[in-house]
Design a protein around this motif. Structure first.
Motif, mmCIF file in Angstrom:
data_model
loop_
_atom_site.group_PDB
_atom_site.id
_atom_site.type_symbol
_atom_site.label_atom_id
_atom_site.label_comp_id
_atom_site.label_asym_id
_atom_site.label_seq_id
_atom_site.Cartn_x
_atom_site.Cartn_y
_atom_site.Cartn_z
ATOM 1 N N LYS A 28 0.827 -1.202 0.000
ATOM 2 C CA LYS A 28 0.000 0.000 0.000
ATOM 3 C C LYS A 28 0.865 1.257 0.000
ATOM 4 N N LYS A 29 0.278 2.327 -0.513
ATOM 5 C CA LYS A 29 1.032 3.561 -0.718
ATOM 6 C C LYS A 29 1.402 4.249 0.589
ATOM 7 N N VAL A 30 0.490 4.189 1.567
ATOM 8 C CA VAL A 30 0.745 4.935 2.803
ATOM 9 C C VAL A 30 0.072 4.230 3.971
ATOM 10 N N LEU A 31 0.686 4.351 5.142
ATOM 11 C CA LEU A 31 0.090 3.891 6.397
ATOM 12 C C LEU A 31 -0.531 5.103 7.081
ATOM 13 N N VAL A 32 -1.825 5.048 7.285
ATOM 14 C CA VAL A 32 -2.549 6.148 7.923
ATOM 15 C C VAL A 32 -2.676 5.841 9.414
ATOM 16 N N ILE A 33 -2.202 6.753 10.243
ATOM 17 C CA ILE A 33 -2.195 6.547 11.686
ATOM 18 C C ILE A 33 -3.304 7.367 12.336
ATOM 19 N N ASN A 34 -4.187 6.670 13.039
ATOM 20 C CA ASN A 34 -5.218 7.334 13.851
ATOM 21 C C ASN A 34 -6.011 8.368 13.064
ATOM 22 N N GLU A 35 -6.589 7.914 11.968
ATOM 23 C CA GLU A 35 -7.345 8.814 11.098
ATOM 24 C C GLU A 35 -8.521 9.447 11.839
ATOM 25 N N ASN A 36 -8.671 10.767 11.632
ATOM 26 C CA ASN A 36 -9.786 11.541 12.181
ATOM 27 C C ASN A 36 -9.850 11.533 13.715
ATOM 28 N N PHE A 37 -8.701 11.349 14.383
ATOM 29 C CA PHE A 37 -8.667 11.460 15.845
ATOM 30 C C PHE A 37 -8.709 12.934 16.236
ATOM 31 N N PHE A 52 10.545 -5.688 15.807
ATOM 32 C CA PHE A 52 9.385 -6.576 15.709
ATOM 33 C C PHE A 52 8.125 -5.795 15.356
ATOM 34 N N GLU A 53 8.007 -4.599 15.853
ATOM 35 C CA GLU A 53 6.843 -3.786 15.549
ATOM 36 C C GLU A 53 6.714 -3.552 14.043
ATOM 37 N N ILE A 54 7.827 -3.251 13.401
ATOM 38 C CA ILE A 54 7.777 -2.978 11.971
ATOM 39 C C ILE A 54 7.373 -4.235 11.211
ATOM 40 N N GLN A 55 7.824 -5.392 11.683
ATOM 41 C CA GLN A 55 7.389 -6.637 11.064
ATOM 42 C C GLN A 55 5.864 -6.775 11.190
ATOM 43 N N THR A 56 5.315 -6.372 12.327
ATOM 44 C CA THR A 56 3.869 -6.470 12.526
ATOM 45 C C THR A 56 3.131 -5.555 11.552
ATOM 46 N N ILE A 57 3.624 -4.342 11.386
ATOM 47 C CA ILE A 57 3.011 -3.408 10.445
ATOM 48 C C ILE A 57 2.989 -4.007 9.039
ATOM 49 N N GLY A 58 4.028 -4.779 8.712
ATOM 50 C CA GLY A 58 4.094 -5.400 7.392
ATOM 51 C C GLY A 58 2.912 -6.291 7.083
ATOM 52 N N ARG A 59 2.234 -6.799 8.121
ATOM 53 C CA ARG A 59 1.086 -7.688 7.900
ATOM 54 C C ARG A 59 -0.070 -6.985 7.211
ATOM 55 N N ILE A 60 -0.175 -5.651 7.338
ATOM 56 C CA ILE A 60 -1.319 -4.942 6.750
ATOM 57 C C ILE A 60 -0.922 -4.118 5.529
ATOM 58 N N ARG A 61 0.301 -4.274 5.052
ATOM 59 C CA ARG A 61 0.751 -3.427 3.950
ATOM 60 C C ARG A 61 0.575 -4.060 2.568
ATOM 61 N N GLY A 113 2.032 5.929 22.104
ATOM 62 C CA GLY A 113 2.874 6.948 21.489
ATOM 63 C C GLY A 113 4.248 6.437 21.114
ATOM 64 N N LYS A 114 4.805 5.544 21.926
ATOM 65 C CA LYS A 114 6.125 4.990 21.638
ATOM 66 C C LYS A 114 6.092 4.185 20.342
ATOM 67 N N PHE A 115 5.016 3.449 20.161
ATOM 68 C CA PHE A 115 4.884 2.638 18.962
ATOM 69 C C PHE A 115 4.761 3.501 17.709
ATOM 70 N N THR A 116 3.900 4.525 17.763
ATOM 71 C CA THR A 116 3.722 5.376 16.587
ATOM 72 C C THR A 116 5.017 6.103 16.241
ATOM 73 N N ALA A 117 5.778 6.498 17.260
ATOM 74 C CA ALA A 117 7.063 7.156 17.000
ATOM 75 C C ALA A 117 8.015 6.203 16.282
ATOM 76 N N GLY A 118 8.037 4.943 16.714
ATOM 77 C CA GLY A 118 8.900 3.953 16.071
ATOM 78 C C GLY A 118 8.494 3.677 14.643
ATOM 79 N N VAL A 119 7.194 3.607 14.391
ATOM 80 C CA VAL A 119 6.692 3.365 13.038
ATOM 81 C C VAL A 119 7.051 4.531 12.127
ATOM 82 N N LYS A 120 6.839 5.757 12.628
ATOM 83 C CA LYS A 120 7.150 6.933 11.811
ATOM 84 C C LYS A 120 8.634 7.005 11.492
ATOM 85 N N MET A 121 9.457 6.647 12.453
ATOM 86 C CA MET A 121 10.898 6.669 12.237
ATOM 87 C C MET A 121 11.292 5.661 11.155
#
Length: 728
Positions: free
Chosen positions: A193-202, A325-334, A357-365
């Protein structure tokens, strides 16, 4: 199995790396890039080409990954000779084996998969194979999890001189050949997928009595929205929600299950699935695009190696995990469910919902511009009638279409060598051009005298060495040469072999057949003329591209309207979150991302410029955006998406922003196609009676400057003027 261009390039790089002196080869590939397809195709090609080879594929211990990898190779490569550890313990290692082993079964303390006596027996199987002259090539899958002393000890037993280490997040290995598949290539191919959208419309501040319900409600609403959108375009695809919970958290698991039950989603009606160490339910057929399961509850086991392309939403209720490991998990939905984009940002995105917040920071990095906070913005009513003429490519060229490639090679031989319908005359013509016709295999060596090791072959006597054709021995050589001819143009072995057979083998029918050789003669012909054939095929592909470019119209036109809604991505951590009122969308913020420094400065300029009534930021790929066709240096058509469309009084302006000029006047533009894009933009503007140009920043004066007539890299010349003079 049809490989993408970047996958074939990776196979070619693996072949080339096998000839390098370095022991370690690192294949760095993003999750979803088809790593298993690349490796199994490479393994099959390599075994066919090089005798006495055994591949040993080592996987980490979680999720039965070795069985999944074996099943994929059996699926992709028909008649492949695959084994598991249990098969090796029964029959040992054999030539052409591809063996998939969970390395923890051999190394992990307390693992009873192999008793001490069996472990010794396994080492004996390795020694027997080495004594029989077999050569081991090791593949270390998910190498970031296998980089341990015990894993290294296991590898040493194989006495290998080649180790291929694979990971989306590899750890450093000294003196390794690195083959990196850029994430942009995988996205461009439509596999992820083109982009990972984090917490849309929060909201800016989340106030809730129950965080679990807050996240699940939004994720489930997105799941229903995606399901409806797929149905709208005629696709029976049911997007899967993955809910990740912490280990040893039975209370949270119960809470999640109760929430789904309140929505009519439970284990009994098979809409809810679970994959935990002590609980597996409703996992059958879950990877099918239209499977009925709406949600899957997981902990850690599913994160590595599991492939479910319809998974599109992750709800993360877990904390304090290792970032890799977190990034590997994100790969499941990409992954894309059909390995292609729909040119619909809603469907071409994946979605993360979390308050960690720690997780989202790691994903963005890790993902950078491909992971951003987001919400939906809607087009203001007064701009819905804006219409422009866009351009798209009409040349949908695939030089790797087998039928087209076959015809192109046949035509090349006709034009270059004068071949026709008379097979006897064709042979004479090819002989005159240097093609060798000999039932035996002809190699060349040299004889003579030299006083130094630095000598030229032209100073020596050439000696032809002939060898009687042996279909068993030379069959591998034939396969190797055909494979390399194919890889030269990105054509898979099976297609390339069919092209050669149809053109030269009497047993294959084709209207433009060049020769009618026996199967044995085809072997000799290819082995004795592989360099000539490789050059001919490559030249034929180039000629085909040139011809197609002459025969087909350059562009097709379409009516462009500004999209009614957009997923607006932004940086929620930016200090300023000012709404930009002149943008065509409601609630467009100054913290929009991704943006270059030139784009950010230009957007601020538009927002405060009295001449600009409205402005729109164009997308950078997709049919929904304004595009113009241009050609790169090889003549290949590409799409150029200008950055901005402006309303200036009754006029429309189109602007492209580029890197600026430093304080000494040196260009900081890294786009080598800028001059071509400028010319095509100017031609487009003139044709459609519009205004515009290129905008760049002059760092010396810290002013935006515009070029509208003749492109130049000299900021001090008359071609660049202050933007404020044209748009005050």
């Amino acid at each position: 199995m049809k490989l993408k261009d970047f996958q074939l390039d990776a196979v070619k790089s693996l072949f080339e790396s096998m000839d390098e002196p370095n022991r370690d080869i690192i294949l760095k590939s993003p999750t979803g890039s088809g790593k298993t397809i690349i490796l199994t195709y490479f393994m099959h090609q390599y075994i066919q080409s090089y005798s006495k080879t055994v591949f040993v594929w080592l996987t980490p211990g979680k999720g039965n990954l070795e069985e999944q990898s074996k099943e994929k190779m059996d699926k992709y490569i028909h008649a492949s000779q695959t084994k598991l550890l249990s098969d090796v313990m029964t029959s040992g290692f054999e030539e052409n084996d591809s063996v998939f082993i969970n390395w923890e079964k051999l190394t992990k303390k307390g693992n009873n998969a192999l008793k001490d006596s069996e472990r010794t027996n396994f080492l004996e199987h390795i020694q027997h194979a080495l004594n029989d002259g077999l050569r081991f090539v090791i593949i270390v899958d998910e190498s970031h999890q296998n980089n341990t002393v015990k894993a290294d000890e296991l590898i040493q037993y194989f006495h290998t001189n080649k180790i291929i280490r694979c990971s989306a997040t590899p750890k450093g290995i000294k003196n390794a050949v690195v083959i990196e598949i850029p994430e942009e290539e995988v996205i461009a191919a439509g596999l992820i997928k083109k982009v990972l959208v984090i917490n849309e419309n929060f909201p800016q501040t989340v106030e809730t009595e129950n965080q679990t319900s807050f996240l699940l409600e939004r994720a489930y609403a997105k799941q229903r929205e995606l399901r409806a959108e797929f149905a709208k375009i005629g696709k029976d695809i049911n997007p899967l929600m993955i809910v990740q919970i912490p280990d040893k958290s039975q209370l949270l698991q119960d809470e999640v299950e109760r929430w789904f039950e309140s929505q009519g989603i439970n284990y009994e009606n098979q809409l809810l699935a679970v994959w935990l160490d002590n609980k597996h339910e409703n996992l059958e057929y879950i990877t099918n695009p239209n499977a009925k399961q709406v949600a899957l509850i997981i902990k850690q086991a599913v994160a590595t190696g599991w492939d479910c392309p319809r998974a599109q939403i992750l709800v993360k209720l877990r904390e304090n995990m290792d970032e890799t490991f977190e990034i590997q998990t994100i790969g499941r939905i990409r992954r894309m469910p059909e390995a292609k984009h729909y040119e619909n940002m809603l469907l071409d995105s994946c979605y993360l919902y979390t308050l960690d917040g720690k997780f989202t920071a790691g994903v963005k990095m890790s993902l950078g511009k491909n992971a951003l906070d987001a919400y939906t913005v809607f087009l203001k009513n007064e701009y819905k009638g804006i219409a422009l003429t866009g351009e798209r490519r009409t040349m949908v060229i695939s030089t790797r279409n087998p039928k087209r490639a076959l015809l192109a090679v046949a035509k090349y031989f006709e034009n270059e060598y004068g071949t026709g319908s008379n097979k006897f005359e064709n042979k004479t013509r090819l002989q005159a051009k240097g093609f060798v016709f000999n039932e035996e295999i002809v190699n060349q060596t040299y004889s003579g005298e030299t006083s130094t090791l630095d000598f030229k072959s032209t100073d020596m006597n050439a000696i032809a060495v002939t060898e009687k054709l042996n279909t068993h021995k030379h069959g591998r050589d034939y396969h190797n040469r055909i494979g390399k001819i194919g890889l030269e143009i990105g054509m898979e072995y099976s297609y390339m072999n069919t092209i050669i057979r149809k053109l030269f083998d009497a047993n294959f029918s084709y209207s433009r057949k060049i020769l009618a050789l026996s199967p044995r003669e085809v072997y000799s012909f290819v082995l004795n003329n592989d360099v000539r054939l490789k050059n001919a095929v490559r030249e034929a592909m180039a000629a085909e591209i040139a011809q197609l470019q002459l025969d087909l119209p350059a562009v097709s036109e379409f009516v462009f309207h500004i999209p009614q809604s957009e997923i607006f991505t932004y940086d929620s951590s930016a200090k300023t979150q000012v709404e930009m009122k002149r943008n065509v969308y409601q609630n467009y913020l100054s913290s929009a991302e991704p943006r270059s420094s030139a784009e950010r400065k230009f957007e601020k300029y538009c927002e405060h410029c009295n001449s600009v009534a409205w402005w729109y930021k164009n997308g950078d790929k997709g049919n929904e955006y304004l595009s113009i066709v241009y050609r790169d240096n090889s003549g290949k058509q590409k799409l150029f998406y200008p950055d901005y469309i402006l309303g200036v009084g009754d006029e429309i302006w189109i602007i492209e922003t580029k890197g600026g000029f430093d304080r000494n006047g040196n260009s900081q533009d890294i786009d080598i196609f800028s001059p071509k894009k400028f010319d095509v933009l100017k031609a487009y503007l003139d044709k459609n009676h519009l205004n515009g140009g290129f905008v760049r920043n002059d760092n010396k004066s810290d002013e935006l400057c515009i070029c509208t007539n003749i492109y130049s890299d000299d900021i001090n010349g008359n071609d660049w003027i202050l933007l404020s003079k044209l748009l005050p």
